[in-house]
Structures are given as structure tokens and as C-alpha cells.
Design a protein around this motif. Structure first.
Motif, short mmCIF file in Angstrom:
data_model
loop_
_atom_site.label_atom_id
_atom_site.label_comp_id
_atom_site.label_asym_id
_atom_site.label_seq_id
_atom_site.Cartn_x
_atom_site.Cartn_y
_atom_site.Cartn_z
N SER A 185 -7.17 3.60 7.23
CA SER A 185 -7.37 4.20 8.54
C SER A 185 -8.20 3.27 9.44
CB SER A 185 -8.07 5.55 8.39
OG SER A 185 -8.37 6.11 9.64
N ALA A 186 -9.24 2.66 8.86
CA ALA A 186 -10.09 1.75 9.63
C ALA A 186 -9.31 0.52 10.07
CB ALA A 186 -11.31 1.35 8.80
N ALA A 187 -8.47 -0.01 9.18
CA ALA A 187 -7.68 -1.19 9.52
C ALA A 187 -6.67 -0.88 10.62
CB ALA A 187 -6.97 -1.71 8.27
N LYS A 188 -6.17 0.34 10.64
CA LYS A 188 -5.15 0.72 11.61
C LYS A 188 -5.76 1.04 12.97
CE LYS A 188 -1.88 3.39 10.12
NZ LYS A 188 -1.14 4.60 9.68
N THR A 189 -6.88 1.77 12.98
CA THR A 189 -7.47 2.25 14.24
C THR A 189 -8.58 1.37 14.79
OG1 THR A 189 -9.11 3.61 13.08
CG2 THR A 189 -6.96 4.61 13.52
N VAL B 155 1.15 -1.80 -4.98
CA VAL B 155 0.67 -1.01 -3.85
C VAL B 155 1.60 -1.17 -2.65
CG1 VAL B 155 -1.25 -0.64 -2.25
CG2 VAL B 155 -1.71 -1.10 -4.66
N GLU B 156 2.10 -2.38 -2.44
CA GLU B 156 3.03 -2.61 -1.33
C GLU B 156 4.28 -1.74 -1.46
OE1 GLU B 156 3.73 -6.79 -1.41
OE2 GLU B 156 2.16 -7.25 0.04
N ARG B 157 4.75 -1.57 -2.69
CA ARG B 157 5.95 -0.74 -2.91
C ARG B 157 5.66 0.73 -2.64
NH1 ARG B 157 6.94 -4.27 -7.41
NH2 ARG B 157 5.90 -2.78 -8.79
N GLN B 158 4.43 1.15 -2.90
CA GLN B 158 4.09 2.57 -2.77
C GLN B 158 3.58 2.93 -1.37
OE1 GLN B 158 4.74 4.70 -5.24
NE2 GLN B 158 5.47 3.00 -6.49
N ASP B 159 3.04 1.97 -0.64
CA ASP B 159 2.41 2.26 0.65
C ASP B 159 2.83 1.20 1.67
OD1 ASP B 159 0.89 3.05 2.77
OD2 ASP B 159 -1.05 2.59 1.85
N ALA B 160 3.68 1.58 2.60
CA ALA B 160 4.15 0.63 3.62
C ALA B 160 3.01 0.18 4.54
CB ALA B 160 5.26 1.28 4.45
N ASP B 161 1.99 1.03 4.74
CA ASP B 161 0.87 0.67 5.61
C ASP B 161 0.07 -0.51 5.05
OD1 ASP B 161 1.50 2.57 7.44
OD2 ASP B 161 0.06 4.06 6.71
N PHE B 162 0.08 -0.65 3.72
CA PHE B 162 -0.70 -1.74 3.13
C PHE B 162 -0.18 -3.09 3.58
CE2 PHE B 162 -1.39 -4.89 -0.22
CZ PHE B 162 -2.76 -4.84 -0.33
N ALA B 163 1.13 -3.28 3.50
CA ALA B 163 1.72 -4.55 3.94
C ALA B 163 1.52 -4.76 5.43
CB ALA B 163 3.21 -4.59 3.59
N LEU B 164 1.48 -3.68 6.20
CA LEU B 164 1.29 -3.78 7.65
C LEU B 164 -0.14 -4.20 7.98
CD1 LEU B 164 2.55 -3.29 10.48
CD2 LEU B 164 1.69 -0.94 10.32
N ASN B 165 -1.10 -3.63 7.27
CA ASN B 165 -2.51 -3.90 7.55
C ASN B 165 -3.01 -5.19 6.91
OD1 ASN B 165 -2.80 -1.53 9.06
ND2 ASN B 165 -3.26 -0.31 7.24
N PHE B 166 -2.48 -5.53 5.74
CA PHE B 166 -2.92 -6.73 5.02
C PHE B 166 -1.76 -7.73 5.00
CE2 PHE B 166 -5.78 -3.48 3.66
CZ PHE B 166 -7.00 -4.12 3.48
N GLN B 167 -1.66 -8.51 6.07
CA GLN B 167 -0.52 -9.40 6.23
C GLN B 167 -0.78 -10.79 5.67
OE1 GLN B 167 0.64 -9.34 10.35
NE2 GLN B 167 0.95 -7.13 10.39
N ALA B 168 -2.02 -11.12 5.40
CA ALA B 168 -2.34 -12.46 4.87
C ALA B 168 -2.79 -12.33 3.43
CB ALA B 168 -3.45 -13.10 5.71
N SER B 169 -2.31 -13.22 2.59
CA SER B 169 -2.72 -13.23 1.18
C SER B 169 -2.88 -14.66 0.73
CB SER B 169 -1.68 -12.51 0.31
OG SER B 169 -0.45 -13.21 0.33
N ALA B 170 -3.76 -14.85 -0.24
CA ALA B 170 -3.99 -16.18 -0.81
C ALA B 170 -4.04 -16.04 -2.32
CB ALA B 170 -5.31 -16.77 -0.29
N ASP B 171 -3.20 -16.79 -3.00
CA ASP B 171 -3.16 -16.76 -4.46
C ASP B 171 -4.01 -17.91 -4.99
OD1 ASP B 171 -1.50 -14.59 -4.50
OD2 ASP B 171 0.34 -15.78 -4.55
#
Length: 646
Positions: free
Chosen positions: A242-246, A287-303
Motif C-alpha cells: 500500500s505504501a509503495a502504491k500510494t 510472490v510475483e505469480r501470486q500478487d500482480a502488485d508486487f511486480a508493479l511496485n518492485f520493478q528493479a531486481s539485482a541478483d
């Protein structure tokens, strides 16, 4: 600026026997002061000058002359000040008017409300409010409560402060909870005692106290948490999304309890924070498969790389890490400073390579390495030494193995007693020793193949797959398809493949998956079709493609050591060994015992890149001869390889 510079020079140029003037701006008023040698002239200074010969008459004359100099300068200053004011007003009127931002409106509204409240209730600034006061106006203390003062109404809640810090804040939260990350609102309700009623909760005079959390501390910077810990904490993941979205961090009265009950009022605080969550790639994908908002809010990743290439730089880094670790552990154990011998460092670097399952790379999992250093340091102190030696590292690793020893020894005993039938001597047709990894050690597995003539086109039957769909995984099933493609390419270019092949992983009582036995299945099939026996003193591991190229597998060190343990338990014959893919040679990081056994010729490791090489090692017969015999037997079943007429 030009006029101001000229005006200041003319003011400072007024000098009558060291006496001068100075203009001092005090708010909207301009004050004129006399000076002596550039310093302000006060009563004490005048008295001192009088003692040194200055007369009252002379001082009066000087003041008269200075006053005549001040009048034109003061008139000029006032005229210029008025001129500049009008010019500034015209400039402001010429600028386009823009509406104040919402935050400014809110702030202005709050200040207006605050001043109105303070004016209406001025008595709270006159000392503590007595509940027995006769005054009926404004706010009065409720019966039973302690007296209130101005702090109860106007004390500010400081959510976070980075005063004195440099750069953007980086806040790492261990064991995060909703309250720890987002803070909470304390309603400040106070208990009142009302005669005839009892205890009653009264409203707080100044409203709730907002208690900041980690997200407020990280304002303008970074908030770092363990992803799994976030998912475990009730309500925290949803609040972060919610914080990431709003862009607002919500603080709820009574924290998690108020959120769960739905009775807590929420206070929304604007938040500009970069949220960093650390976790495994598999957890992120789940989590990405279960929650579409996660991929929307967390668009950058580093392995992060799990391994480091062996180099002078990486080894030097390892050594520094080990040194710091033993020093830290010595302080923790309240022991003398501890050093590492070169042998100990070598042993730890070898262990890093073993964890990486490579002789060209080192593990980057420093937490796992730290635990090894910790145990080695402990054993060094137990021995009364202030240095960690290789023997301490070996003891640490041995004790770790001993903790798994009960199950490992139990498994080994079942093989020694032939509860699980695996032969380590002799030769058999259509039978081979495959290898698997169970936990942290390898175990051999007997694989058998029975060929028979097919009524029509041939096929491969997996006994394990027929036992039920849950018994074999997708990788295993794909491997069977690869084996079938290999056989079709080899024997069915002109005629259908005439044999029915039944493959069984003997005494397999659980599920099976993976393709690391693809080459093993091919070896046993070619043995069964040709009638050429395979040496049971060998075990095999390796994937393969449809052209017979042997491919890399995982867990090669555990597999080699597992088969070695069984051969050693039954007695090493000197001709026992294992066939592995050539591609896995770079992954070999074996125990010192196995390395020595190989050096002494008691155990052997063969690396191959094609089925033909492995089959010749396993049978002692040329690959071409084996294929010739296989074709002859297949011809007898259905003559798939009849010669075409020229």
C-alpha cells in the motif's frame, strides 16, 4: 547592490576626529548609532573618553556635526527603500500566480486552527488547569485526571530525526513487524475516576502521539529487510504494498491490534523511501505469480553471484574475512586474540571451493563460512591454543559430518547388508549403478533394463513412471524421451525400432526426478541390447543429449564420495571407480581421503564427453563392437537394419 555598496562607503566615510556613524536595521526600523574608531559608542566608552580629556562641550559639537551628516543620508535611505519596495511590488504583480501546493494549504490550515485553538484556550498557558476551577470557559480538566498543561496539547511528535547524519539514510530492520516498520499511533487515552460511574477512558487533550517506525527513519533513503521475514510478519507485506502504491505510510492507532480489529484510526504520512527486500529468486518468482502488485511496485531486481572466481583478489578477500572473523569470535568468547595458520587458511579456502562445488570458484555464502570459522575457533580454544590450525578446521567439518552420521551410517549399513542391493564387484548384462544425492551425501542406485520384442513399433517403458504420475518428475520424463531419441537415431533410421525396453530404478520407494542418469540409462540399454556385461565395480552419473554427448550434472562430489564410502566399507579392490561428465571436472573438490585413494590407485575417476567413451570403460569392449552386437540382436527381433540393395 551598486547603490548599497556606494551608500555604505559614504556612511563609513563620515569621520570627525575618529567619531562616525552606523546604520543598524532592526526589523522594519532603521536605527542610527555613533561610533568611535569603528566601534559602537556606549555610555561606558563615553565615560572612558571623558576621563582621557574629552569635554562635554566638544562631544556636543561633534554630535551636531554628525547629525548634520546623518540627515541627508537617512533621507536618501528612506527614499531608496520606498523606491525598491514599489519596484518589488510591481515585479511580484507581473509574475503569474500559481495555486499553493496541497501540502502548503494543509500546513496553513493547521497553523490557523492551532492559533485559533490557543487563543480560545489561553488559560492552558497560565499553569496547570485545576479540575476544581470555577471558570466555565475553554477547556477544563476532567474529574479524576491529573492536571493538564500546555505540553499535553502542543507537544510535537518527532517521527524521525537524521540530524547530524550525512547522505541518504540506510535503515536495516531485523525481525521486522508492522509496528517496528510503520510505527503506530498511541491514542493517549487517560483513565478518569467518575464518582458513581467508575473508571472511564477519556480522550487525550492533544490527540494521539505518533510513534515513528523504520520507514520514517529511512525517509529520503533506503529501507532494507529480509523478504521472508516480511512475509512472515502479520499485515506487514500488505502495508508495504500500500505504501509503495500510494506513497503514504499509514500509522494505525494501537498498531497491529488496531489494524486487525478495524477500530484503530489511520494516520497517513507522506513517504519517499526506496524499499529493498533481500530474498531468493525463487521466493521473488513465487510472490510475483501470486500478487500482480508486487511486480508493479518492485520493478528493479539485482541478483547476487553465489560464487567468486578463484583469483589473487578473491583469495586475499577470503583471508581478510577469516582474520576478522576469528578476532571477532575471540572477543565474543572472551579469549585472547586468535590467529590463523597458513594451513588453516588453506583448509578454509578449500572448504569455500567445496561449498561452491568447484575447483575454480569459491562460495560467496559467507554466513556458511563464518559458521565453519566459528567452530574451528572453538576447537582451537578448547585445545588451549591462540591460533587456529588445519586440524581445527578438519575437526569442525568432521563434527558437522558426525551430526549427520546416524542417518548416513544407517544408509551405508543397509547397502553393506544388501538390504538395498548394489553390487560393487563382478559384471552384469543390463544392470548398472546409478548415483543420487540424499541430503548431503551420495547414494548408489541399481538400474536394470530388460529388452523384449515389440509387436509393432518399439518403446521405452519406465516401471517407476507406470507406478503413478507422482512417482516421476518432468525432468525424468524428458530424459526418457532423450534416451528414446538417441536409440531412434542409432538404430531406427530405416526400420521402426523393434524392441520394448523396460527400465527400472530398483528399490526406489519414493519419487524420482532429474536427468543426471540419462547416460546411465543409455549404457544399461546398450548392454542389454548387445549382451555385453557392464562392470559392477563402476558407478555412473551424467546427463546426455540425443546424439550421445555427455552433459554436466549437479552434486558430483557427493556422488563420488558416496560410492567411495560403499566400496571402502566392502573393501577397495583397486579397480573400482566412477564415470562422470568431462564438463564436471572443474567442479571436483573432493575430500582429502578420496583424493589420496585416487593418487594411490585404489579408486578411479573417469571423465567422458561421449557415450562411446563411457561404455568402453564400463565394458572393456570397443563401442563399435557393442553396436554391432546390438544391431544383430535387434535384427533378430525385427530386422530393423536390413541392408538396402544397391
Amino acid at each position: 547592490e551598486a547603490w548599497s555598496s556606494d551608500f555604505e562607503s559614504r556612511v563609513s566615510g563620515v569621520n570627525i576626529e575618529g567619531f562616525g556613524i552606523a546604520f543598524i536595521q532592526n526589523g522594519n526600523k532603521l536605527m542610527v548609532a555613533y561610533t568611535k574608531d569603528g566601534e559602537p559608542l556606549d555610555k561606558a566608552k563615553v565615560g572612558e573618553l571623558m576621563k582621557n580629556g574629552l569635554t562635554q562641550e566638544k562631544l556636543a559639537k561633534i554630535q551636531k556635526v554628525l547629525a548634520s551628516a546623518v540627515e541627508p543620508l537617512l533621507a536618501e535611505y528612506k527614499a531608496k527603500n520606498q523606491e525598491f519596495g514599489q519596484a518589488q511590488k510591481k515585479l511580484a504583480e507581473s509574475q503569474p500566480q500559481s495555486a499553493p501546493p496541497p501540502e502548503q494549504k494543509k500546513a496553513a490550515g493547521y497553523v490557523k486552527m492551532l492559533t485559533q485553538f490557543a487563543a480560545s484556550n489561553y488559560q492552558i498557558f497560565m499553569g496547570k488547569i485545576d479540575s476544581a476551577s470555577e471558570d466555565e470557559g475553554g477547556i477544563k480538566d476532567a474529574p479524576g485526571q491529573s492536571p493538564m498543561d500546555a505540553d499535553d496539547f502542543f507537544e510535537a511528535s518527532v517521527l524521525s530525526s537524521n540530524r547530524g547524519e550525512k547522505g541518504a539514510p540506510v535503515v536495516w530492520v531485523k525481525n521486522p513487524t508492522l509496528d517496528k516498520v510503520f510505527g503506530k499511533a498511541d491514542d493517549n487515552r487517560r483513565t478518569m475516576i467518575i464518582p458513581g460511574v467508575g473508571l472511564v477512558k477519556g480522550g487525550a487533550p492533544g490527540g494521539p502521539t505518533l510513534i515513528g517506525g523504520a520507514i520514517q527513519q529511512a525517509e529520503g533513503g533506503f529501507l532494507v529487510m529480509d523478504f521472508m521475514d516480511v512475509l512472515r510478519a502479520p499485515g506487514l507485506y500488505q502495508a508495504l504494498m500500500s505504501a509503495a502504491k500510494t506513497g503514504e505510510a499509514s500509522m494505525v492507532e494501537s498498531g497491529l491490534q488496531g489494524l486487525m480489529s478495524g477500530k484503530g484510526e489511520a494516520y497517513h504520512v507522506p513517504s519517499k523511501v526506496k524499499i529493498v527486500m533481500i530474498g531468493s529468486p525463487s521466493l521473488r518468482m513465487m510472490v510475483e505469480r501470486q500478487d500482480a502488485d508486487f511486480a508493479l511496485n518492485f520493478q528493479a531486481s539485482a541478483d547476487f553471484e553465489s560464487t567468486l572466481k578463484v583469483s589473487e583478489e578473491s583469495v586475499a578477500g577470503y583471508v581478510q574475512f577469516f582474520k576478522k572473523a576469528v578476532m571477532s569470535l575471540a572477543r565474543e568468547l572472551k579469549q585472547e586474540a586468535t590467529n590463523l595458520t597458513q594451513d588453516a587458511m588453506s583448509a578454509l579456502v578449500e572448504q569455500g571451493a567445496r561449498m561452491a562445488e568447484s575447483n575454480r570458484k569459491l562460495t560467496a555464502q559467507f554466513g556458511a563460512l563464518y559458521s565453519v570459522v566459528r567452530e574451528a575457533t572453538y576447537w582451537a580454544h578448547e585445545a588451549g591454543r591462540t591460533e587456529v590450525r588445519r586440524e581445527d578446521v578438519d575437526t569442525a567439518m568432521q563434527t558437522r559430518q558426525d551430526r549427520d552420521e546416524v542417518y548416513r551410517q544407517h544408509m551405508l549399513q543397509t547397502y553393506k547388508d544388501n538390504v538395498f542391493v548394489v553390487e560393487t564387484t563382478g559384471k552384469k548384462v543390463g544392470q548398472i549403478n546409478g548415483l543420487a544425492v540424499m541430503g548431503s551425501f551420495g547414494v548408489p542406485m541399481r538400474i536394470t533394463v530388460v529388452p523384449s520384442a515389440a509387436a509393432g513399433s518399439g518403446e521405452i517403458i519406465s516401471v517407476d513412471r507406470q507406478a503413478g504420475p507422482s512417482q516421476t518428475g518432468s525432468s525424468f520424463n524428458k530424459a526418457l524421451g532423450i534416451v528414446e531419441g538417441f536409440l531412434q537415431n542409432l538404430f531406427a533410421q530405416k526400420r521402426p525400432f523393434p524392441a520394448r525396453l523396460s527400465i527400472s530404478y530398483e528399490q526406489n520407494y519414493g519419487g524420482i526426478d532429474g536427468d543426471s542418469a540419462t547416460s546411465t540409462e543409455i549404457y544399461s540399454i546398450l548392454s542389454a541390447l548387445s549382451g555385453v556385461a557392464i562392470g559392477q565395480n563402476f558407478a555412473v552419473t551424467g546427463s546426455a543429449d540425443q546424439f550421445g554427448n555427455v552433459q554436466a550434472i549437479g552434486g558430483v562430489n557427493h556422488k563420488i564420495e558416496g560410492f567411495y564410502e560403499l566400496c571402502k566399507a566392502r573393501g577397495l579392490t583397486g579397480d573400482q571407480g566412477i564415470v562422470i561428465p568431462q564438463a564436471n571436472v572443474a567442479d571436483l573438490q573432493l575430500s582429502a581421503e578420496v583424493v589420496q585413494a585416487v593418487k594411490d590407485g585404489k579408486f578411479h575417476i573417469y571423465a567422458v564427453s561421449h557415450i562411446s567413451q563411457g561404455l568402453e570403460i564400463l565394458t572393456g569392449v570397443a563401442y563399435s563392437e557393442i553396436l554391432s552386437k546390438a544391431r544383430a540382436n535387434l535384427s533378430a527381433m525385427g530386422k530393423p537394419e536390413a541392408k538396402s540393395k544397391n
